[in-house]
Design an enzyme around this catalytic site. Sequence first.
Site, PDB file in Angstrom:
ATOM      1  CG  HIS A   1      -1.897   0.973   1.429  1.00 22.19           C
ATOM      2  ND1 HIS A   1      -1.632   2.262   1.838  1.00 22.19           N
ATOM      3  CD2 HIS A   1      -3.233   0.913   1.240  1.00 22.19           C
ATOM      4  CE1 HIS A   1      -2.768   2.935   1.894  1.00 22.19           C
ATOM      5  NE2 HIS A   1      -3.754   2.144   1.537  1.00 22.19           N
TER       6      HIS A   1
ATOM      7  CG  ASP B   1       0.415  -2.259   6.182  1.00 27.92           C
ATOM      8  OD1 ASP B   1      -0.549  -2.389   6.969  1.00 27.92           O
ATOM      9  OD2 ASP B   1       0.333  -1.653   5.103  1.00 27.92           O
TER      10      ASP B   1
ATOM     11  CD  GLN C   1      -7.131  -4.312   4.218  1.00 29.96           C
ATOM     12  OE1 GLN C   1      -8.096  -4.978   4.623  1.00 29.96           O
ATOM     13  NE2 GLN C   1      -7.278  -3.074   3.780  1.00 29.96           N
TER      14      GLN C   1
ATOM     15  CE  LYS D   1      -7.420   0.015   6.314  1.00 31.79           C
ATOM     16  NZ  LYS D   1      -8.097   0.474   5.105  1.00 31.79           N
TER      17      LYS D   1
ATOM     18  CB  CYS E   1      -3.710   3.314  -1.456  1.00 35.07           C
ATOM     19  SG  CYS E   1      -4.889   4.598  -1.081  1.00 35.07           S
TER      20      CYS E   1
HETATM   21  N1  PMP Z   1      -1.944  -0.601   4.635  1.00 33.54           N
HETATM   22  C1  PMP Z   1      -2.932  -1.327   4.089  1.00 33.54           C
HETATM   23  C2  PMP Z   1      -2.644  -2.721   3.657  1.00 33.54           C
HETATM   24  C3  PMP Z   1      -4.199  -0.780   3.954  1.00 33.54           C
HETATM   25  O1  PMP Z   1      -5.165  -1.503   3.385  1.00 33.54           O
HETATM   26  C4  PMP Z   1      -4.438   0.532   4.397  1.00 33.54           C
HETATM   27  C5  PMP Z   1      -5.801   1.181   4.251  1.00 33.54           C
HETATM   28  N2  PMP Z   1      -6.376   1.050   2.997  1.00 33.54           N
HETATM   29  C6  PMP Z   1      -3.383   1.243   4.970  1.00 33.54           C
HETATM   30  C7  PMP Z   1      -2.157   0.648   5.071  1.00 33.54           C
HETATM   31  C8  PMP Z   1      -3.548   2.651   5.460  1.00 33.54           C
HETATM   32  O2  PMP Z   1      -4.372   2.687   6.570  1.00 33.54           O
HETATM   33  P1  PMP Z   1      -4.874   4.090   7.166  1.00 33.54           P
HETATM   34  O3  PMP Z   1      -5.429   4.851   5.999  1.00 33.54           O
HETATM   35  O4  PMP Z   1      -5.929   3.699   8.142  1.00 33.54           O
HETATM   36  O5  PMP Z   1      -3.691   4.748   7.790  1.00 33.54           O
END
Ligand code: PMP
Length: 406
Positions: A121, A198, A201, A224, A361
């Site tokens: 991401h 990270d 998910q 999430k 993203c």
């Molecule tokens: N890493 C992953 C794998 C994600 O799916 C997301 C959110 N789409 C993020 C990081 C970023 O999370 P946040 O926008 O809550 O900081």
Amino acid sequence: MDVKAVRSQFPILDQNVNGSPLVYLDSAATSQKPLQVIEAINAYYRLDNSNVHRGVHTLGTRATDKYEGAREKVRGFIDAKTTEEIIFTRGTTTAINTVANSYGRANLSEGDEIVITYMEHHSNIIPWQQLAKSTGATLKYIPLQSDGTITLDDVRETVTSHTKIVAVMHVSNVLGTVNPVKEIAAIAHENGAVILVDGAQAVPHMKVSVTDINCDFYAFSGHKMCGPTGIGVLYGKKALLEKMEPVEFGGEMIDFVNLYDSTWKDLPWKFEGGTPIIAGAIGLGAAIDFLEDIGLDEITAHENKIVTYAMAQLRTIDGLTTYGPKDRAGLITFNLDDVHPHDTSTVLDAEGIAVRAGHHCAQPLMKWLEVTATARASFYLYNTTDDVDRLVTGLNKAKEFFGDVF
Ligand code: PMP
């Protein structure tokens, strides 16, 4: 797991959108919130609202107890050894930036390497790009197999004795790939590097033990996992966090302030400058109670059932391509031939079905997949096979509609 009972806890699901009952298939972007969480935040503001760690009045003590109680819940949820290792942040993004800006800037220089993967991401790419630029370190990528997985041989090939940081996602928000983070952590450590995972998910959907993975840092977001927006967590091993400098300076995080220098509070507070996200942390604590009452294993099994069913149903649609491996977490990214994913999601929205369309993203991954965008249906504990049937009907409508156009 009684899905009907679970759904009754989510008032938002009980509504019509564009004339049809809502089917919410965008939980990977943000999950819905159960009553328990909404009420915990409500009760805090109605009864206990006060700043924390200051003063000795009763409301202040109640707010502090709830805030620190939430930290203990997070500790237990991810199996960390002590609450000193649990830092509240705004979300995954802030957590990763904290590690890049604190640990990264202090420990990396020219000739060092940062290793990530092609599936990351943007939140787990850009902080490392910036760190590489500011320190002269090199950013390297672990390649992907054609099914969107990585092999440990490729990890061994990419991580070297020059590698200082390995940063990988636990579960891909696009491919649904579940990465072998425990094995990757072992390879990072053999090479003298630290590893950040990270877990945005992963934590909402499966039991995660940071102790078992033996990662150095682990980042995730509350929104999430049935919690509110604006709260997330950075887990870090105590020995590393103790040596790291804060990245935000001001109230709450100091011990003594002199005219020209200052000292910091102990862990974890030295990383929580300013009034913290009190209601957010309390909401996250309530979300953890909610998920633990149902059971993470039950949730994983439910999502597995839904995604397996969804995969079989989507395969019946001619001209639909899915991306990612056979064994996957509870989401499916796909495209319909000759239909832009934004058009697909617009047709679905007209039927009351919420899916995500875009680059998710993950632009480097889109490039690797040789697409500019995709649609994504992501499932959570409140989704049913009926939701999947509605999705399939909606997709067939999108095909018919755009089939007429082209
Ligand atoms: N890493 C992953 C794998 C994600 O799916 C997301 C959110 N789409 C993020 C990081 C970023 O999370 P946040 O926008 O809550 O900081």
